[in-house]
Design a protein around this motif. Sequence first.
Motif, PDB file in Angstrom:
ATOM      1  N   GLN A 293      72.660  91.288  13.306  1.00  0.00           N
ATOM      2  CA  GLN A 293      73.857  91.810  13.954  1.00  0.00           C
ATOM      3  C   GLN A 293      73.857  91.526  15.456  1.00  0.00           C
ATOM      4  O   GLN A 293      74.913  91.485  16.084  1.00  0.00           O
ATOM      5  CB  GLN A 293      73.953  93.318  13.719  1.00  0.00           C
ATOM      6  CG  GLN A 293      73.990  93.714  12.251  1.00  0.00           C
ATOM      7  CD  GLN A 293      73.993  95.220  12.068  1.00  0.00           C
ATOM      8  OE1 GLN A 293      74.238  95.955  13.023  1.00  0.00           O
ATOM      9  NE2 GLN A 293      73.718  95.670  10.844  1.00  0.00           N
TER      10      GLN A 293
ATOM     11  N   GLU B 133      67.462  87.607  15.106  1.00  0.00           N
ATOM     12  CA  GLU B 133      66.681  87.657  13.879  1.00  0.00           C
ATOM     13  C   GLU B 133      65.304  87.033  14.012  1.00  0.00           C
ATOM     14  O   GLU B 133      64.416  87.292  13.201  1.00  0.00           O
ATOM     15  CB  GLU B 133      67.451  86.994  12.730  1.00  0.00           C
ATOM     16  CG  GLU B 133      67.810  85.530  12.972  1.00  0.00           C
ATOM     17  CD  GLU B 133      69.155  85.394  13.643  1.00  0.00           C
ATOM     18  OE1 GLU B 133      69.684  84.267  13.668  1.00  0.00           O
ATOM     19  OE2 GLU B 133      69.689  86.406  14.140  1.00  0.00           O
TER      20      GLU B 133
ATOM     21  N   LEU C 235      64.714  94.539   5.910  1.00  0.00           N
ATOM     22  CA  LEU C 235      65.403  95.464   6.804  1.00  0.00           C
ATOM     23  C   LEU C 235      65.548  94.881   8.207  1.00  0.00           C
ATOM     24  O   LEU C 235      66.588  95.023   8.861  1.00  0.00           O
ATOM     25  CB  LEU C 235      64.638  96.798   6.857  1.00  0.00           C
ATOM     26  CG  LEU C 235      64.619  97.619   5.565  1.00  0.00           C
ATOM     27  CD1 LEU C 235      63.740  98.851   5.747  1.00  0.00           C
ATOM     28  CD2 LEU C 235      66.018  98.023   5.163  1.00  0.00           C
TER      29      LEU C 235
ATOM     30  N   ASN D  74      68.322  92.081   8.228  1.00  0.00           N
ATOM     31  CA  ASN D  74      69.677  92.639   8.157  1.00  0.00           C
ATOM     32  C   ASN D  74      70.073  93.339   9.454  1.00  0.00           C
ATOM     33  O   ASN D  74      71.245  93.293   9.863  1.00  0.00           O
ATOM     34  CB  ASN D  74      69.776  93.612   6.992  1.00  0.00           C
ATOM     35  CG  ASN D  74      69.673  92.922   5.643  1.00  0.00           C
ATOM     36  OD1 ASN D  74      70.048  91.762   5.522  1.00  0.00           O
ATOM     37  ND2 ASN D  74      69.152  93.615   4.654  1.00  0.00           N
ATOM     38  N   LEU D  75      69.112  93.981  10.103  1.00  0.00           N
ATOM     39  CA  LEU D  75      69.436  94.701  11.328  1.00  0.00           C
ATOM     40  C   LEU D  75      69.557  93.756  12.523  1.00  0.00           C
ATOM     41  O   LEU D  75      70.522  93.839  13.301  1.00  0.00           O
ATOM     42  CB  LEU D  75      68.358  95.758  11.598  1.00  0.00           C
ATOM     43  CG  LEU D  75      68.533  96.594  12.861  1.00  0.00           C
ATOM     44  CD1 LEU D  75      69.826  97.403  12.794  1.00  0.00           C
ATOM     45  CD2 LEU D  75      67.332  97.506  13.064  1.00  0.00           C
TER      46      LEU D  75
END
Length: 375
Positions: free
Chosen positions: A194, A198, A187, A190-191
Amino acid sequence: MQGPAEFSLQDTTGGQTAVLAGDWTTTHLGTCGDELRDAVRVRSDVTFDLDAVRRMDTAGAFAVVRAAGEKFDLTRVKAKPETRRLLELVDAAYRVKPVVRKEPEGFNQLTIRVGRGVVSLGEEFLDTMAFQGRLLVATVRMIGRLVTAPGRIRWAPIFSQMERSGLDAIPIVAVTTFFVGSVVALLGVNLLQQFGAEVFVVELIGVAMIREFNIVITAVLLSGRSASAFAAELGSMKMTQEVDAMQVMGVDPFEALVLPRLIAMLITIPLLTFIATLAGLLGGLVVTWSMLGLGPVFFLQRIVENVGSTHFFVALVKAPFMAATIAGIGCRQGLLVGGDVESLGRRVTAAVVHAIFAIIMLDAIFAVIFMQLDI
């Protein structure tokens, strides 16, 4: 002298008279009451002559009143004073119409159920707090005994419960927290991708697993595993009256059954929390290494520099409270088991549900406290 109940119908100038004789009691009534009702049903001017009745109880009086029906009138009854009083009493009770209570429906029924649930929850909370207080007193007493008479402490059941509640729970705790750490990492990746951040997924995994998920997941798993086992074990002993036998022998069931389980949980939960932390970090490391190419050295370096050990000690502060909650609720529900299997099933289910609810509530309370203390 006793005889069966009997009657005869005689035509008089004032109408028809039912002459009753014999013993109009439960044992001698037989079918005479039904026959009397069928005989006088069609007549409205029947007079009852009970002077020849030797004995009468409420069953016989009810047979007479029922036979007369709505047209029963004491002025048309010839009987002894005590028999008349009995007939008057039975007639008054027979004519009372039952009060039909209208059951609440719809919203009213919903509010009643909610109100009963709230009251039941409050009573359960007070009873649990009282049990925890007694458990605390027994723990303090055992600590004093540890100094004065260590030989009186039951070490064998303590180590046995430590093995069953601690060592045997290592695989399920490690596997569960490994996948929880992996999910948190997925999670986070993936968040944060953006925003091009990361790399901060390492801090997310560290804080989540070291501060919260390690102790919470461990406590929830032990609630389903150990609290239910405690309730089932003590409940079966209660059903077979082993607890009563211990009291007869002068052994305190609280110190012999509840205290060893509490001590075992107090010792094993911190160890399981440490194992859960390592497994969760390993799960996050596997995901970040495979998806982002962040190696173990970089992962651990950021954990040490940016996360630190404070979060782990925050989790350890919660451990004794979680242990007392699991052991206290499980043992209390076990000691409340009745004498049937259905009661055992209800108490085992209640032990798991109450323990999980209490753990989530405790974790929320600690989160607020640590937030106010800026820890």
